[in-house]
Design an enzyme around this catalytic site. Structure first.
Site, PDB file in Angstrom:
ATOM      1  N   PRO A  31       0.854  -1.196   0.000  1.00  0.00           N
ATOM      2  CA  PRO A  31       0.000   0.000   0.000  1.00  0.00           C
ATOM      3  C   PRO A  31       0.882   1.235   0.000  1.00  0.00           C
ATOM      4  O   PRO A  31       1.839   1.320   0.767  1.00  0.00           O
ATOM      5  CB  PRO A  31      -0.787  -0.129   1.309  1.00  0.00           C
ATOM      6  CG  PRO A  31       0.074  -0.985   2.188  1.00  0.00           C
ATOM      7  CD  PRO A  31       0.812  -1.925   1.279  1.00  0.00           C
ATOM      8  N   SER A  33       0.472   5.486  -0.091  1.00  0.00           N
ATOM      9  CA  SER A  33      -0.421   6.643  -0.066  1.00  0.00           C
ATOM     10  C   SER A  33      -0.219   7.498  -1.308  1.00  0.00           C
ATOM     11  O   SER A  33       0.905   7.847  -1.672  1.00  0.00           O
ATOM     12  CB  SER A  33      -0.155   7.471   1.192  1.00  0.00           C
ATOM     13  OG  SER A  33      -1.042   8.560   1.268  1.00  0.00           O
ATOM     14  N   GLN A  85      -6.218  -1.463   3.551  1.00  0.00           N
ATOM     15  CA  GLN A  85      -5.375  -1.085   4.689  1.00  0.00           C
ATOM     16  C   GLN A  85      -6.003   0.070   5.461  1.00  0.00           C
ATOM     17  O   GLN A  85      -6.433   1.060   4.867  1.00  0.00           O
ATOM     18  CB  GLN A  85      -3.968  -0.688   4.252  1.00  0.00           C
ATOM     19  CG  GLN A  85      -3.045  -0.539   5.469  1.00  0.00           C
ATOM     20  CD  GLN A  85      -1.673   0.015   5.147  1.00  0.00           C
ATOM     21  OE1 GLN A  85      -1.551   1.128   4.675  1.00  0.00           O
ATOM     22  NE2 GLN A  85      -0.634  -0.766   5.431  1.00  0.00           N
ATOM     23  N   CYS A 115       3.644   3.641   9.280  1.00  0.00           N
ATOM     24  CA  CYS A 115       3.800   4.920   8.585  1.00  0.00           C
ATOM     25  C   CYS A 115       4.573   5.908   9.463  1.00  0.00           C
ATOM     26  O   CYS A 115       4.208   6.147  10.614  1.00  0.00           O
ATOM     27  CB  CYS A 115       2.443   5.500   8.223  1.00  0.00           C
ATOM     28  SG  CYS A 115       2.562   7.103   7.360  1.00  0.00           S
ATOM     29  N   ASN A 215      10.037  -6.269   3.663  1.00  0.00           N
ATOM     30  CA  ASN A 215       9.779  -5.020   2.954  1.00  0.00           C
ATOM     31  C   ASN A 215      10.945  -4.062   3.200  1.00  0.00           C
ATOM     32  O   ASN A 215      11.488  -4.011   4.302  1.00  0.00           O
ATOM     33  CB  ASN A 215       8.455  -4.425   3.453  1.00  0.00           C
ATOM     34  CG  ASN A 215       8.083  -3.125   2.778  1.00  0.00           C
ATOM     35  OD1 ASN A 215       7.721  -2.162   3.460  1.00  0.00           O
ATOM     36  ND2 ASN A 215       8.168  -3.050   1.470  1.00  0.00           N
ATOM     37  N   GLY A 216      11.305  -3.320   2.168  1.00  0.00           N
ATOM     38  CA  GLY A 216      12.373  -2.343   2.300  1.00  0.00           C
ATOM     39  C   GLY A 216      13.514  -2.612   1.334  1.00  0.00           C
ATOM     40  O   GLY A 216      14.131  -3.681   1.369  1.00  0.00           O
ATOM     41  N   SER A 239       7.563  -1.912  -2.765  1.00  0.00           N
ATOM     42  CA  SER A 239       7.004  -0.593  -2.465  1.00  0.00           C
ATOM     43  C   SER A 239       7.477   0.433  -3.479  1.00  0.00           C
ATOM     44  O   SER A 239       6.989   0.484  -4.596  1.00  0.00           O
ATOM     45  CB  SER A 239       7.368  -0.174  -1.037  1.00  0.00           C
ATOM     46  OG  SER A 239       6.781  -1.039  -0.091  1.00  0.00           O
ATOM     47  N   ARG A 240       8.478   1.238  -3.097  1.00  0.00           N
ATOM     48  CA  ARG A 240       8.910   2.337  -3.953  1.00  0.00           C
ATOM     49  C   ARG A 240       9.484   1.877  -5.288  1.00  0.00           C
ATOM     50  O   ARG A 240       9.521   2.647  -6.245  1.00  0.00           O
ATOM     51  CB  ARG A 240       9.921   3.204  -3.199  1.00  0.00           C
ATOM     52  CG  ARG A 240       9.311   3.992  -2.033  1.00  0.00           C
ATOM     53  CD  ARG A 240      10.386   4.740  -1.267  1.00  0.00           C
ATOM     54  NE  ARG A 240      11.323   3.823  -0.633  1.00  0.00           N
ATOM     55  CZ  ARG A 240      12.604   4.083  -0.407  1.00  0.00           C
ATOM     56  NH1 ARG A 240      13.118   5.237  -0.797  1.00  0.00           N
ATOM     57  NH2 ARG A 240      13.378   3.195   0.197  1.00  0.00           N
TER      58      ARG A 240
END
Length: 357
Positions: A31, A33, A85, A115, A215-216, A239-240
């Site tokens: 997820p 934002s 989420q 977050c 994650n990361g 993610s990114r």
């Protein structure tokens, strides 16, 4: 380059079980934002048909006071598996919000406890819950008791280097009824800077029985595989690395299942997908979608000669036609020069070197 799956356990070709939900992929789209709306998720789904997707995080307090559900919560009945989420610090509001998520068709409910953004943590949500483990437990228990679908948690390893509390925190989440935990291997104080501390994910995996998702710093197939090798995690969440690149989740998933790399999309293919993304945002959100599209368009414009100048134009578009004009011009130039990387400007050269590191 990684040559195959010899170092990875057989489990990575097998389904991932989250409570009563069985996934045919161990690669998840995080997820994000302002990013993982319905339009973006449809693009990711095209290349990753089996992966779990996530909505943007949604405030349970906002949901409690709204008469109608926000677009953030809208999901396509055909985009399963899908998780909604939620974030907040109020167990009752989160339980209520989770019931609404079930009604919308979510396969799981994920609670954001990671977050790092100030406007979220100051209200008691996101990673601030790392400092309130008893409340975090209460939240998970309340949501688990309110719904009949799996409840999962996404969090970080701690508040800062002096407060890395993830081992106790993760065990509390499991004991409270969470069926999976995703660990972004950074502290809250790191934000998105520095390197992810993957070694903590391995430590979490050693103390839990529920699935642990890493994650990361998952920006490529090789990074995903290295992370899995180092952590022993049950899967990875991208993610990114998917910003301007909705192909990544599918690329990692394909490698895990086959041991083979998919061919990378060319710059022209990426820009064609950017056009689809732009049109989709306009169709779905109107002028607000155009404003939101500017960041997306600049993310697609990378890795080729003239990308820097193209980004400068795309960040100011006012309409779909503006964006198409910029993108079509770049596509035409690339088509005339199939050797994509001829004489580079200093800015383009710096970008290309950074991408290879």
């Amino acid at each position: 380059m990684i040559s195959g799956l010899s170092k990875l356990p057989q489990k990575f070709t097998e389904p991932l079980t989250i409570g009563n939900v069985i996934l045919q992929s161990r690669v998840l789209q995080s997820p994000l934002s302002g990013v993982t709306d319905l339009v973006f998720r449809r693009l990711v789904r095209r290349y990753a048909p089996d992966s779990m997707l996530y909505t943007e995080m949604i405030s349970a307090t906002d949901l409690h006071h709204m008469k109608a559900l926000p677009k953030l919560m809208e999901i396509d009945r055909h985009e399963t598996p899908i998780s909604i989420q939620l974030f907040d610090c109020r167990p009752d509001f989160l339980a209520e919000a989770a019931q609404k998520a079930v009604a919308e068709g979510a396969d799981t409910v994920d609670i954001n406890m990671g977050c790092p953004v100030n406007k979220i943590t100051k209200k008691g949500g996101g990673s601030s819950l790392l400092r309130q483990p008893e409340l975090a437990e209460q939240i998970v228990r309340s949501v688990v008791n309110a719904v009949d679908i799996p409840v999962t948690v996404k969090t970080r390893i701690g508040w800062d280097d002096a407060e890395i509390t993830i081992l106790d925190f993760a065990k509390r989440m499991e004991d409270a009824g969470a069926k999976m935990i995703t660990v972004h291997a950074r502290t809250r104080s790191q934000g998105y800077t520095g390197n992810a501390k993957w070694e903590w994910i391995r430590k979490v995996k050693e103390v839990l029985t529920i699935p642990v998702i890493a994650n990361g710093d998952i920006f490529s197939v090789d990074a995903a595989i290295s992370c899995l090798e180092q952590t022993g995690a049950d899967g990875v969440m991208c993610s990114r690395g998917t910003l301007g690149y909705p192909f990544l989740v599918g690329e990692v998933d394909h490698f895990l299942k086959t041991g083979e790399y998919l061919s990378k999309p060319s710059p022209i293919q990426c820009l064609e997908v950017a056009k689809e993304h732009l049109q989709g945002l306009w169709d779905y959100k109107g002028i607000r979608g155009i404003r939101q599209s500017r960041k997306h368009m600049t993310w697609y414009a990378k890795g080729f000669v003239g990308a820097a100048a193209l980004r400068d134009r795309l960040c100011r578009i006012e309409s779909v036609q503006d964006g198409f004009d910029c993108l079509d011009e770049a596509i035409a130039k690339l088509a005339r020069h199939q050797e994509d990387f001829w004489i580079l400007s200093d800015e383009d050269m710096a970008e290309m070197i950074a991408m290879k590191q």
